[in-house]
Each structure stands twice: as C-alpha cells, then as structure tokens.
Design an enzyme around this catalytic site. Structure first.
Site, PDB file in Angstrom:
ATOM      1  N   GLN A   5      -4.199  -1.478   9.867  1.00 42.44           N
ATOM      2  CA  GLN A   5      -4.208  -2.799   9.245  1.00 42.44           C
ATOM      3  C   GLN A   5      -4.756  -3.847  10.213  1.00 42.44           C
ATOM      4  OE1 GLN A   5      -3.552  -3.316   6.056  1.00 42.44           O
ATOM      5  NE2 GLN A   5      -3.776  -5.534   6.101  1.00 42.44           N
ATOM      6  N   ASP A  23     -10.660   2.966   4.537  1.00 44.12           N
ATOM      7  CA  ASP A  23     -11.014   1.539   4.484  1.00 44.12           C
ATOM      8  C   ASP A  23     -12.533   1.335   4.434  1.00 44.12           C
ATOM      9  OD1 ASP A  23      -8.989  -0.417   4.397  1.00 44.12           O
ATOM     10  OD2 ASP A  23      -8.404  -0.006   6.474  1.00 44.12           O
ATOM     11  N   LYS A  29       0.835  -1.203   0.000  1.00 42.16           N
ATOM     12  CA  LYS A  29       0.000   0.000   0.000  1.00 42.16           C
ATOM     13  C   LYS A  29       0.872   1.256   0.000  1.00 42.16           C
ATOM     14  CE  LYS A  29      -3.746  -2.519   2.259  1.00 42.16           C
ATOM     15  NZ  LYS A  29      -4.509  -2.823   3.492  1.00 42.16           N
TER      16      LYS A  29
HETATM   17  N1  GUN Z   1      -6.878  -6.778   6.497  1.00 39.42           N
HETATM   18  C1  GUN Z   1      -7.283  -7.499   5.421  1.00 39.42           C
HETATM   19  N2  GUN Z   1      -7.823  -6.692   4.481  1.00 39.42           N
HETATM   20  C2  GUN Z   1      -7.747  -5.434   4.972  1.00 39.42           C
HETATM   21  C3  GUN Z   1      -8.136  -4.168   4.454  1.00 39.42           C
HETATM   22  O1  GUN Z   1      -8.688  -4.022   3.345  1.00 39.42           O
HETATM   23  N3  GUN Z   1      -7.880  -3.106   5.265  1.00 39.42           N
HETATM   24  C4  GUN Z   1      -7.303  -3.238   6.489  1.00 39.42           C
HETATM   25  N4  GUN Z   1      -7.120  -2.133   7.225  1.00 39.42           N
HETATM   26  N5  GUN Z   1      -6.950  -4.397   7.003  1.00 39.42           N
HETATM   27  C5  GUN Z   1      -7.168  -5.493   6.227  1.00 39.42           C
END
Ligand code: GUN
Length: 314
Positions: free
Chosen positions: A103, A126, A59
C-alpha cells in the site's frame, strides 16, 4: 453557464463494482471446484497512515466476501527499505501467494521505486511494476492498475462510447493519470493529459467528451471546465471540513454532508464541484460511491487472473 439546465445522470460505480465482484466470486468458485485452488492476496502496509489502514481493510474484507484468501501484513513506521525488500522477497518465493500489494504511500525514507521493482511482475496485481507499465504501454498482456481499469469497466458497462471520443485527464500520476491515458488510447480515444503546469486548463477540458479529474484538489473542476453533455469521472478523494463550503458545494445534498461534518469532522469530496457540474455534464460519478469501489473490484479480478496465469490456466 449554458441556458439549458441539465441534471447529470449519476454513474453508480458501487453497483458496477458489485457486478464485477459477483463475476470474480463465480470465477474463484470455479477455480476451487475444478482445480482445488483458492487465490491468495497479501496486502503489506507500513506505518500508521489512517487512510491507508481503511483502504487495506476494505481490500482484505473484499477478499473474504468473494471467497479469496488474504493476509494483511502490518509493518512498523520505522521499517527500512531493506526490511521491506526482504518481506517482498519472502512473498515472491511463496508458492501459495498470487498477488502482492504494497500500500502506498510508504513512510518517508523508504525507497518506493526499489520496493515496487522488487515485486515479482506475475504477482504485481497493482500493475505498478515497470514490466507491467511497459506491457500496458505496448498493449500486451500484463496487469493494468486497478483504478484506471475500473474506469474503463464503468464506461463500457454504462454504454458510454470511448472510440473516437476526446478524453481529457487532469492529473499525470503513475497510479491513475498515465495508465488511464494508455487504456483510453487502446480503446481508440483521442487523449489529452493536463497537469499543474497546463495553461488555460478550461479551454482543454471543455473539449472533452470524457473528462477525468485525478489531482486531489477539492472542487477544482467547475461548470466552466465542462462541455455540455460530457461524461465526468471524479477520481478525487479529499476531506472537506468546512460546513459553509459544503452548503454551496453539494446543493440539494448539502444537509446530509453538513451533518457528517458536524459528526465526524469531515465529509469525503472529489476534485469536481458537484452542484455546478451536475447542471452541465451528461453523467457524473459521485464521491464516495463512484470510482473507489471499482478499484477494489478490479484488484480482486487481477488477483484471480494472477492465480490463473501462474498456473497456466488463462
Ligand atoms: N495508494 C492509493 N491507491 C493505491 C492503489 O491502488 N494501490 C496501492 N498499493 N496503493 C495505493
């Protein structure tokens, strides 16, 4: 299996993700040229989960490639809920931060729901905050979670009709299954959600024009689950370590996968049994290279959208 043997079209999520990222980069360049502003995403990672480390790195790298600013805040495994809440409060208060991403999963003992609810909804790129979940349900402007939003982009850009079609989602997670159901409903699909307590799974999945597997179980979706010609979207991301299983699982593509297992100890696989499903489905997303890259692309888009909205530019 059906008499007529098909070969599903492989839906190239990575290519669509590149297309979206080019658009986001152009949008970011315009923001900078016209308003002197560069959007900023802060990714917070707590603890030592190796998969999370890879996801967050991807990311942050995507931000760099697209001309966005980013910060990666790494907190130790022992971080408490209160300490993480304090970190979120600092980021909420920073004027230069447009997107905050914590995350998941968080270490055991950290109250995930409290942390997500502490994020300023206008920075919740998110789309996990209850305010954004509510807005999505009501069809109002907010942030949609990145993986479901990416799936809608893929279907739309590949010309796969959604309106009036039967979509069946296997998996009811807050990150994928539930928000995707809302987005598909908004696009006028008839939506069924299946989960671990569903009875006669294949009798439901076989009715689907669009079948989405998002449960995290290697090879759960087999030929018997798929209507001939259906679009199959594989959201699963699992590690397969058994070379004997890979042989059957991947058909013609098996040698490369077996080599990966012998080199790295695993190969990434989804929830769909690809060699079987490719002979029934009309189209299918690969793992890796299907849905994963779209998630990152949509996060970039949400970050630029957050920056615009926070400055009254949308
Ligand atoms: N863990 C798995 N997928 C995601 C996501 O799209 N965002 C976040 N913050 N954590 C995740």
């Amino acid at each position: 299996m059906n008499e007529e043997k098909r070969r599903a079209k492989i839906l190239d999520g990575a290519r669509v993700a590149e297309e979206i990222k080019r658009e986001v980069a152009a949008e970011a360049a315009r923001l900078k040229a016209e308003h002197g502003y560069v959007p900023c995403l802060v990714a917070v990672r707590v603890g030592n989960d190796p998969a999370s480390a890879v996801y967050v790195r991807n990311k942050v790298r995507a931000c760099e490639a697209l001309g966005l600013r980013s910060e990666h805040h790494e907190l130790p495994e022992e971080t408490t809920t209160d300490e993480l809440l304090a970190e979120v409060a600092t980021l909420n208060a920073r004027e230069d931060v447009d997107g905050i991403l914590v995350q998941l999963p968080l270490p055991r003992g950290v109250d995930e729901a409290r942390v997500i609810e502490a994020i300023d909804p206008s920075k919740d790129v998110d789309g996990f905050h209850p305010v954004n979940v509510g807005r999505l349900t009501l069809g109002r402007t907010g942030f949609a979670p990145c993986t479901p939003a990416g799936i809608i982009e893929l279907l739309t850009r590949e010309g796969i009709p959604i309106g009036g079609r039967h979509a069946c989602i296997v998996g009811r997670s807050h990150i994928v299954g539930r928000p995707l159901a809302q987005l598909l409903l908004q696009h006028d699909a008839t939506v069924t959600i299946c989960h671990s307590r569903t009875q006669e799974l294949s009798s439901l999945t076989r009715q689907a024009d669009i079948l989405v597997a998002a449960v995290g179980r290697v090879g759960l979706i087999r030929a018997e689950h798929v209507k001939p010609g259906a679009t199959v979207i594989d959201v699963g991301m699992n590690k397969l370590t058994d070379a004997a299983m890979a042989k059957d699982f991947f058909g013609d593509a098996a040698p490369a996968r077996i080599e990966a297992i012998s080199k790295r100890g695993f190969t990434l696989v989804g929830d769909v049994y690809p060699s079987e499903v490719a002979e029934v489905a009309g189209s299918l997303t690969p793992v890796p290279g299907g849905v994963g890259p779209l998630t990152v692309a949509m996060l970039m888009r949400n970050t630029v959208t957050a920056a615009r909205r926070r400055r009254g530019l949308s």
